[in-house]
Scaffold this active site. Structure first.
Site, PDB file in Angstrom:
ATOM      1  N   GLY A 172      39.293  39.351  36.059  1.00 48.10           N
ATOM      2  CA  GLY A 172      39.862  38.011  35.936  1.00 48.10           C
ATOM      3  C   GLY A 172      38.813  36.946  36.208  1.00 48.10           C
ATOM      4  O   GLY A 172      37.644  37.067  35.858  1.00 48.10           O
ATOM      5  N   GLY A 173      39.257  35.878  36.866  1.00 49.15           N
ATOM      6  CA  GLY A 173      38.350  34.766  37.146  1.00 49.15           C
ATOM      7  C   GLY A 173      37.201  35.169  38.040  1.00 49.15           C
ATOM      8  O   GLY A 173      36.193  34.453  38.116  1.00 49.15           O
ATOM      9  N   GLY A 404       8.474  28.577  12.668  1.00 49.02           N
ATOM     10  CA  GLY A 404       9.132  27.970  13.826  1.00 49.02           C
ATOM     11  C   GLY A 404       8.811  28.711  15.107  1.00 49.02           C
ATOM     12  O   GLY A 404       8.743  28.111  16.186  1.00 49.02           O
ATOM     13  N   ALA A 405       8.590  30.013  14.972  1.00 47.87           N
ATOM     14  CA  ALA A 405       8.332  30.798  16.184  1.00 47.87           C
ATOM     15  C   ALA A 405       6.968  30.460  16.781  1.00 47.87           C
ATOM     16  O   ALA A 405       6.779  30.567  17.987  1.00 47.87           O
ATOM     17  CB  ALA A 405       8.435  32.280  15.879  1.00 47.87           C
TER      18      ALA A 405
HETATM   19  C1  HXC Z   1      46.314  41.586  45.948  1.00 47.56           C
HETATM   20  C2  HXC Z   1      45.383  43.579  45.318  1.00 47.56           C
HETATM   21  C3  HXC Z   1      44.813  42.992  44.164  1.00 47.56           C
HETATM   22  C4  HXC Z   1      45.076  41.615  43.948  1.00 47.56           C
HETATM   23  C5  HXC Z   1      44.270  45.061  44.199  1.00 47.56           C
HETATM   24  N1  HXC Z   1      45.015  44.856  45.290  1.00 47.56           N
HETATM   25  N2  HXC Z   1      44.132  43.940  43.479  1.00 47.56           N
HETATM   26  N3  HXC Z   1      46.122  42.874  46.200  1.00 47.56           N
HETATM   27  N4  HXC Z   1      45.810  40.933  44.855  1.00 47.56           N
HETATM   28  N5  HXC Z   1      44.553  40.978  42.900  1.00 47.56           N
HETATM   29  C6  HXC Z   1      45.366  45.819  46.327  1.00 47.56           C
HETATM   30  C7  HXC Z   1      46.336  46.849  45.813  1.00 47.56           C
HETATM   31  O1  HXC Z   1      47.659  46.355  45.920  1.00 47.56           O
HETATM   32  C8  HXC Z   1      46.072  47.980  46.781  1.00 47.56           C
HETATM   33  O2  HXC Z   1      46.719  47.659  47.998  1.00 47.56           O
HETATM   34  C9  HXC Z   1      44.570  47.868  47.033  1.00 47.56           C
HETATM   35  O3  HXC Z   1      44.215  46.541  46.662  1.00 47.56           O
HETATM   36  C10 HXC Z   1      43.772  48.829  46.205  1.00 47.56           C
HETATM   37  O4  HXC Z   1      44.147  48.679  44.842  1.00 47.56           O
HETATM   38  P1  HXC Z   1      44.454  49.922  43.899  1.00 47.56           P
HETATM   39  O5  HXC Z   1      45.156  49.393  42.700  1.00 47.56           O
HETATM   40  O6  HXC Z   1      45.126  50.994  44.694  1.00 47.56           O
HETATM   41  O7  HXC Z   1      42.991  50.397  43.548  1.00 47.56           O
HETATM   42  P2  HXC Z   1      42.444  51.000  42.195  1.00 47.56           P
HETATM   43  O8  HXC Z   1      43.364  52.060  41.696  1.00 47.56           O
HETATM   44  O9  HXC Z   1      41.035  51.366  42.456  1.00 47.56           O
HETATM   45  O10 HXC Z   1      42.481  49.807  41.124  1.00 47.56           O
HETATM   46  C11 HXC Z   1      41.640  48.681  41.300  1.00 47.56           C
HETATM   47  C12 HXC Z   1      42.002  47.587  40.290  1.00 47.56           C
HETATM   48  C13 HXC Z   1      43.532  47.301  40.371  1.00 47.56           C
HETATM   49  C14 HXC Z   1      41.583  48.023  38.881  1.00 47.56           C
HETATM   50  C15 HXC Z   1      41.166  46.338  40.657  1.00 47.56           C
HETATM   51  O11 HXC Z   1      43.883  47.100  41.748  1.00 47.56           O
HETATM   52  C16 HXC Z   1      43.913  46.092  39.600  1.00 47.56           C
HETATM   53  O12 HXC Z   1      44.061  46.120  38.395  1.00 47.56           O
HETATM   54  N6  HXC Z   1      44.130  44.964  40.320  1.00 47.56           N
HETATM   55  C17 HXC Z   1      44.525  43.733  39.700  1.00 47.56           C
HETATM   56  C18 HXC Z   1      43.382  43.111  38.926  1.00 47.56           C
HETATM   57  C19 HXC Z   1      43.767  41.769  38.427  1.00 47.56           C
HETATM   58  O13 HXC Z   1      44.434  41.645  37.382  1.00 47.56           O
HETATM   59  N7  HXC Z   1      43.498  40.735  39.247  1.00 47.56           N
HETATM   60  C20 HXC Z   1      43.960  39.402  39.051  1.00 47.56           C
HETATM   61  C21 HXC Z   1      43.008  38.718  38.138  1.00 47.56           C
HETATM   62  S1  HXC Z   1      43.556  37.109  37.793  1.00 47.56           S
HETATM   63  P3  HXC Z   1      47.304  48.806  48.957  1.00 47.56           P
HETATM   64  O14 HXC Z   1      48.054  48.061  50.000  1.00 47.56           O
HETATM   65  O15 HXC Z   1      48.153  49.666  48.116  1.00 47.56           O
HETATM   66  O16 HXC Z   1      46.092  49.506  49.480  1.00 47.56           O
HETATM   67  C22 HXC Z   1      42.397  36.213  38.510  1.00 47.56           C
HETATM   68  C23 HXC Z   1      42.587  34.794  38.242  1.00 47.56           C
HETATM   69  C24 HXC Z   1      41.493  33.968  38.850  1.00 47.56           C
HETATM   70  O17 HXC Z   1      41.517  36.678  39.140  1.00 47.56           O
HETATM   71  C25 HXC Z   1      41.215  32.786  37.996  1.00 47.56           C
HETATM   72  C26 HXC Z   1      40.075  31.986  38.530  1.00 47.56           C
HETATM   73  C27 HXC Z   1      39.532  31.093  37.472  1.00 47.56           C
END
Ligand code: HXC
Length: 511
Positions: A172-173, A404-405
């Site tokens: 994501g971000g 040009g290069a």
């Molecule tokens: C809160 C999160 C989290 C998140 C993971 N966790 N991502 N908690 N917010 N964004 C937590 C899980 O709930 C889990 O908690 C622990 O972290 C480990 O995650 P797992 O999923 O068990 O690990 P894994 O299987 O290795 O997968 C990792 C992952 C997956 C691929 C990163 O967690 C995932 O897809 N997360 C979401 C990614 C995402 O879409 N993020 C948001 C992006 S939007 P527990 O308690 O079970 O241990 C964004 C917008 C910002 O970032 C914009 C700014 C401009």
């Protein structure tokens, strides 16, 4: 509470915080072949016992969506200061064992604090990214946190070096903070960067792609160019970070660290360019024959390989090298090569690193693909970067410098400090074959033996234009030297530029 009790209480709290997300989460991290955030900072990056941690006791403020059920040690990020090869740096490392290293408000504010300190102290910032992105439970507070980082990344840009090491997911971000930094390191099978993950892509586009294909280490090192350095292990990546830092000043007001001069292992002879003008060779071998200890530290090794950029030392002083690579696409300039070179030039200029440009290119790559990909806009970036740069700029024309290069590869006309050509230099609007075909198109068609006539005109053109003497007569190049004289000549130029004063802004430090 008695002093003894308060100390014991502190030690209990400390030990709980130092465990991060706890044994189970650490075991999961290890199974993926990853180090913990603390190991990365204390064992792999910083000098032994140099880490001074800050904000270990910071906690997130949100108490909804189940977050209040967990203690989030350090709010999922380790921050502080330490030394790399005895030089101070500011550092943060996201801790995936704590809520997936996700970024909430308190997490972001910890990072903000070290970024502000890096700015105030004038020291490099190193970020280790291993995070699920914006902490979903904290909603807009997480987004605010990212915004604060982006703002500071931009404010710090060109002021202190910023380095990102991607050691886990970066989704994501979260990818934009590293993208705003100067150098991004990735590690095979451990680093994954994308704006939207495979699940979202499948839902929106119906396209199936693995995390590795979409945003794995080699994808970013070779295809997208988002990563500047690719490593096979975390330890290898941190060793490269240390090496990179060894070429860089702590900030834009200092000069880069000077070392004892060491001659190259294999100095250049006079036979480095093949006799056949069309034959390829590796410019990296030539660079190694010029620089101290033949040690060339390449940046973006796997991306846009038709141009080579990287750091080295000349008589102990760090320099940035930009060189066409005849071995790949004959060393043409295209969209990606232009972006790669321009970004590197601008970095070196910000941090007082003199530039050495090695030229052997037939020109900008023609074709619809390149035109539609914006070769005009991207190609212009090189012109801008060289013209803008006010560090010493040295250019060596090895063979082709066409069209040009010729101008773009740090010619006299873009403000080069010193331009040399080897006797094999060919400075012309285009190559002899192309020129003869255009100028004598009608005569060639009408000739009894068109091939022989064409060859005659090619030879004539070569004699007249494909050499360095026309440019030398006009003072566009300063000297013609044998390739074996390159190192000594460049060292003389560099020593002359110690008190270099040119360009805008006027520099007030000796280079
Ligand atoms: C809160 C999160 C989290 C998140 C993971 N966790 N991502 N908690 N917010 N964004 C937590 C899980 O709930 C889990 O908690 C622990 O972290 C480990 O995650 P797992 O999923 O068990 O690990 P894994 O299987 O290795 O997968 C990792 C992952 C997956 C691929 C990163 O967690 C995932 O897809 N997360 C979401 C990614 C995402 O879409 N993020 C948001 C992006 S939007 P527990 O308690 O079970 O241990 C964004 C917008 C910002 O970032 C914009 C700014 C401009």
């Amino acid at each position: 509470m008695s002093i003894k009790k308060s100390v014991n209480d502190f030690l209990t709290r400390l030990s709980s915080k130092l465990k991060g997300g706890g044994d189970k989460a650490i075991e999961k991290q290890k199974k993926k072949g990853k180090h913990t955030a603390r190991e990365r900072v204390e064992n792999l990056l910083l000098d032994k016992d140099s880490f001074l941690e800050t904000d270990l006791f910071v906690e997130h403020s949100m108490k909804d969506f189940g977050m209040d059920r967990k203690e989030l040690a350090g709010d999922g990020v380790i921050t502080g200061y330490g030394k790399v090869q005895n030089r101070p740096v500011a550092v943060f490392a996201q801790d995936f064992t704590v809520a997936g290293g996700s970024l909430g408000r308190a997490h972001a504010m910890k990072i903000v604090k070290v970024m502000d300190c890096a700015a105030d102290a004038g020291i490099p910032l190193i970020g280790i990214n291993d995070s699920g992105g914006a902490r979903i439970q904290e909603g807009v507070e997480s987004l605010c946190g990212y915004g604060e980082l982006f703002y500071r990344n931009t404010r710090l840009s060109g002021d202190v070096p910023q380095i990102s090491v991607i050691l886990g997911p970066c989704a994501g971000g979260a990818v934009y903070s590293p993208a705003l930094t100067d150098f991004v390191f990735v590690v095979d099978k451990i680093s994954h960067m994308f704006i939207t993950g495979p699940q979202v892509i499948k839902t929106v586009l119906g396209e199936e792609v693995t995390q590795e294909e979409l945003g794995g280490a080699m994808t970013h090192a070779s295809i997208t160019g988002n990563a500047h350095f690719y490593a096979n292990s975390e330890a290898e990546a941190f060793n490269s970070v240390k090496k990179l830092l060894s070429f860089l000043p702590a900030n834009s007001k200092e000069i880069p660290p000077v070392r004892k001069p060491i001659p190259p292992d294999r100095p250049l002879g006079d036979d480095v360019i093949p006799d056949n003008r069309r034959q390829a060779y590796s410019v990296k071998e030539i660079i190694r024959g010029i620089v101290d200890a033949s040690d060339f530290f390449e940046v973006h090794e796997h991306y846009a390989r038709n141009i080579v950029v990287g750091f080295a030392r000349l008589a102990g002083r760090p320099i940035g090298i930009i060189a066409n690579q005849p071995r790949v696409l004959a060393g043409v300039l295209d969209v990606n090569a232009s972006d790669k070179a321009a970004r590197f030039i601008r970095f070196c200029d910000c941090f007082n690193i003199p530039l050495l440009t090695m030229v052997d290119t037939p020109g900008y790559l023609p074709g619809t693909d390149q035109e539609h990909a914006g070769v005009i806009r991207h190609g212009a970036k090189i012109l801008f970067a060289y013209s803008e740069a006010s560090v010493p700029k040295m250019t060596v024309i090895m063979r082709k410098a066409y069209g040009g290069a010729y101008i773009a590869m740090c010619s006299r006309h873009l403000g080069a400090t010193f331009v040399a050509s080897w006797p094999s230099g060919e400075i012309a609007v285009m190559g002899p074959e192309g020129a003869a075909n255009i100028i004598f198109r009608r005569e060639i068609a009408a000739a009894d033996d068109p091939d022989a006539y064409r060859q005659e005109k090619v030879d004539e053109y070569e004699e007249k234009f494909a050499n360095p003497y026309v440019a030398a007569k006009k003072g566009y190049i300063d000297t013609i030297i044998k390739s074996s004289e390159t190192r000594d000549t460049l060292i003389k130029v560099l020593s002359m530029t110690k008190q270099f004063r040119t360009g805008r802004p006027h520099r007030n430090i000796p280079l």
